[in-house]
Structure formats: structure tokens, C-alpha cells
Design a protein around this motif. Structure first.
Motif, PDB file in Angstrom:
ATOM      1  N   VAL A  95      24.460  10.073 -14.563  1.00 55.33           N
ATOM      2  CA  VAL A  95      22.628  10.336 -13.134  1.00 55.33           C
ATOM      3  C   VAL A  95      21.885   9.473 -13.142  1.00 55.33           C
ATOM      4  O   VAL A  95      21.581   9.361 -14.354  1.00 55.33           O
ATOM      5  N   VAL A  96      21.567   8.677 -12.730  1.00 57.59           N
ATOM      6  CA  VAL A  96      20.022   7.348 -12.328  1.00 57.59           C
ATOM      7  C   VAL A  96      19.197   8.542 -11.692  1.00 57.59           C
ATOM      8  O   VAL A  96      18.856   9.515 -10.765  1.00 57.59           O
ATOM      9  N   THR A  97      17.826   7.379 -12.574  1.00 56.89           N
ATOM     10  CA  THR A  97      16.914   8.011 -12.588  1.00 56.89           C
ATOM     11  C   THR A  97      15.730   6.597 -12.396  1.00 56.89           C
ATOM     12  O   THR A  97      16.111   6.039 -13.170  1.00 56.89           O
ATOM     13  N   VAL A  98      15.058   6.721 -11.498  1.00 57.42           N
ATOM     14  CA  VAL A  98      14.128   5.307 -11.709  1.00 57.42           C
ATOM     15  C   VAL A  98      13.098   6.110 -12.857  1.00 57.42           C
ATOM     16  O   VAL A  98      11.929   6.975 -12.352  1.00 57.42           O
ATOM     17  N   VAL A  99      12.906   5.143 -13.706  1.00 54.90           N
ATOM     18  CA  VAL A  99      11.630   5.513 -14.816  1.00 54.90           C
ATOM     19  C   VAL A  99      10.353   4.688 -14.911  1.00 54.90           C
ATOM     20  O   VAL A  99       9.590   5.162 -15.248  1.00 54.90           O
ATOM     21  N   ALA A 100      10.209   3.782 -14.438  1.00 56.04           N
ATOM     22  CA  ALA A 100       9.186   3.228 -13.670  1.00 56.04           C
ATOM     23  C   ALA A 100       9.705   2.076 -12.738  1.00 56.04           C
ATOM     24  O   ALA A 100      10.714   1.728 -12.658  1.00 56.04           O
ATOM     25  N   VAL A 101       8.214   1.483 -11.950  1.00 53.64           N
ATOM     26  CA  VAL A 101       8.842   0.249 -11.184  1.00 53.64           C
ATOM     27  C   VAL A 101       7.669  -0.639 -11.162  1.00 53.64           C
ATOM     28  O   VAL A 101       6.381  -0.246 -11.801  1.00 53.64           O
ATOM     29  N   HIS A 102       7.839  -1.688 -10.592  1.00 48.85           N
ATOM     30  CA  HIS A 102       6.930  -3.047 -10.730  1.00 48.85           C
ATOM     31  C   HIS A 102       5.230  -3.112 -10.116  1.00 48.85           C
ATOM     32  O   HIS A 102       4.737  -3.243 -10.241  1.00 48.85           O
TER      33      HIS A 102
ATOM     34  N   LEU B 285      10.138   6.544  -5.200  1.00 45.87           N
ATOM     35  CA  LEU B 285      11.932   6.660  -5.981  1.00 45.87           C
ATOM     36  C   LEU B 285      12.135   7.342  -7.264  1.00 45.87           C
ATOM     37  O   LEU B 285      12.659   7.833  -7.581  1.00 45.87           O
ATOM     38  N   LEU B 286      10.217   7.902  -7.563  1.00 47.13           N
ATOM     39  CA  LEU B 286      10.143   8.222  -8.856  1.00 47.13           C
ATOM     40  C   LEU B 286      10.010   9.770  -8.770  1.00 47.13           C
ATOM     41  O   LEU B 286       9.950  10.810  -7.328  1.00 47.13           O
ATOM     42  N   GLY B 287      11.218  10.159  -9.553  1.00 47.36           N
ATOM     43  CA  GLY B 287      10.759  11.837  -9.928  1.00 47.36           C
ATOM     44  C   GLY B 287      11.787  12.622  -8.730  1.00 47.36           C
ATOM     45  O   GLY B 287      12.784  13.486  -8.577  1.00 47.36           O
ATOM     46  N   ARG B 288      13.141  11.919  -7.998  1.00 49.13           N
ATOM     47  CA  ARG B 288      14.492  11.140  -7.512  1.00 49.13           C
ATOM     48  C   ARG B 288      15.115  11.475  -8.348  1.00 49.13           C
ATOM     49  O   ARG B 288      15.130  10.396  -9.843  1.00 49.13           O
ATOM     50  N   SER B 289      16.329  12.085  -8.416  1.00 55.39           N
ATOM     51  CA  SER B 289      17.530  11.819  -8.994  1.00 55.39           C
ATOM     52  C   SER B 289      18.835  11.855  -8.357  1.00 55.39           C
ATOM     53  O   SER B 289      19.030  11.814  -7.238  1.00 55.39           O
ATOM     54  N   TRP B 290      20.235  10.480  -8.520  1.00 58.07           N
ATOM     55  CA  TRP B 290      20.841  11.102  -7.797  1.00 58.07           C
ATOM     56  C   TRP B 290      22.532  10.907  -9.108  1.00 58.07           C
ATOM     57  O   TRP B 290      22.086  10.716 -10.142  1.00 58.07           O
ATOM     58  N   THR B 291      23.274  10.669  -8.211  1.00 59.49           N
ATOM     59  CA  THR B 291      24.356  11.094  -9.067  1.00 59.49           C
ATOM     60  C   THR B 291      25.517   9.577  -8.847  1.00 59.49           C
ATOM     61  O   THR B 291      25.630   9.618  -7.371  1.00 59.49           O
ATOM     62  N   CYS B 292      25.854   9.512  -9.745  1.00 56.01           N
ATOM     63  CA  CYS B 292      27.077   7.899  -9.439  1.00 56.01           C
ATOM     64  C   CYS B 292      28.582   8.376  -8.482  1.00 56.01           C
ATOM     65  O   CYS B 292      28.879   9.355  -9.721  1.00 56.01           O
ATOM     66  N   THR B 293      28.694   8.391  -7.359  1.00 53.80           N
ATOM     67  CA  THR B 293      29.943   8.906  -7.027  1.00 53.80           C
ATOM     68  C   THR B 293      31.019   7.918  -7.170  1.00 53.80           C
ATOM     69  O   THR B 293      32.109   8.677  -7.152  1.00 53.80           O
TER      70      THR B 293
END
Length: 147
Positions: free
Chosen positions: A101-108, A115-123
Motif C-alpha cells: 500500500v502506497v500513501t503520500v505523507v507530505a507534499v513539497h 494526493l494526501l489522504g488517498r492510497s494505492w496498491t501496487c499491482t
């Protein structure tokens, strides 16, 4: 090939300085039973083990051909879509396994918080090749947020 190695090192440095500027987290899926949060009344799954947290980027695909619809098993029509994204991480980062599971925890940039608060799965596991400058891992956005 010394010339190619030097050129790739320059490209790798540029990518690190200009593209891998947000902070991403890659975790294994949670495996424990959910626990009742008495404050909210909701069941919450434990966090999975963190495999990587550091520089990275999540990019959406611009190609319509990479968005495909999948029917649910009990519906005669298409209900949900598969949303193709890709995770970029530096080459020294571990290769994310399938279903991580991938999340973005901080943006520049505070203006880029979409993208914060979303999550993705590695396919699939991170792609590998004989000539690389950045690790690319295919992703699919999770429908309901982090597991």
C-alpha cells in the motif's frame, strides 16, 4: 561504458532533485483483526509494516487507454474503474512487492495536496531493467482509502 554511466548518474541526480520531491510511504497490507475504536465506534485495521518512507512521487496516467472498467461479480453493468498511477522512487529504495500500500505523507507545495489522504496498491512489483534512472512501480488507487 563509462560515458553511459556518467550520463545516467546525471539523469538520476536530476530526477532526484526535480521529481522525487514529495514523501511517500510504502507499507505491507495490514494482517491483524480490526479493533473497535470506542471514540468513533468504527472498526480500524492495524497499520502494516513500513517498507519505505522517503523521497518519491505518484503520477497519474494521462493515457485513457490505461483506465479500464471492471464489472463487480453481481452486477450486469460496469460499476468501477481501475485507475492507473505510477510510483517513482530512487533506485536504492526497496522494490515494493505486489499488493503493498502506497500513501503520500507530505507534499513539497502546500497547494498540491490532492494526493494526501488517498492510497494505492501496487499491482506488480517495481519494474526493473538493465538501464535505470528511477524505480517505477505500477499502482491502482484503492476505492475506499487505506485498509
Amino acid at each position: 561504458m563509462a560515458g553511459l554511466d556518467a550520463a545516467l548518474a546525471g539523469v538520476t541526480a536530476w530526477i532526484g532533485d526535480n521529481l522525487l520531491i514529495d514523501t511517500v510511504r510504502v507499507t505491507l497490507p495490514a494482517t491483524g483483526d480490526p479493533v473497535l475504536n470506542e471514540a468513533t465506534g468504527q472498526l480500524e485495521y492495524p497499520d502494516g509494516d513500513i517498507l519505505y518512507e522517503g523521497p518519491g512521487a505518484v503520477q497519474g496516467s494521462a493515457a485513457q487507454a490505461e483506465i479500464s472498467a471492471v464489472p463487480d461479480h453481481n452486477l450486469p453493468w460496469v460499476q468501477e474503474t481501475t485507475s492507473r498511477y505510477r510510483l517513482l522512487t530512487p533506485l536504492p529504495a526497496p522494490i515494493p512487492p505486489k499488493d503493498a500500500v502506497v500513501t503520500v505523507v507530505a507534499v513539497h507545495d502546500p497547494a498540491h495536496t490532492g494526493l494526501l489522504g488517498r492510497s494505492w496498491t501496487c499491482t506488480d512489483p517495481g519494474r526493473a531493467g538493465t538501464v535505470e534512472v528511477v524505480r517505477i512501480t505500477p499502482l491502482d488507487q484503492l476505492r475506499t482509502g487505506a485498509p
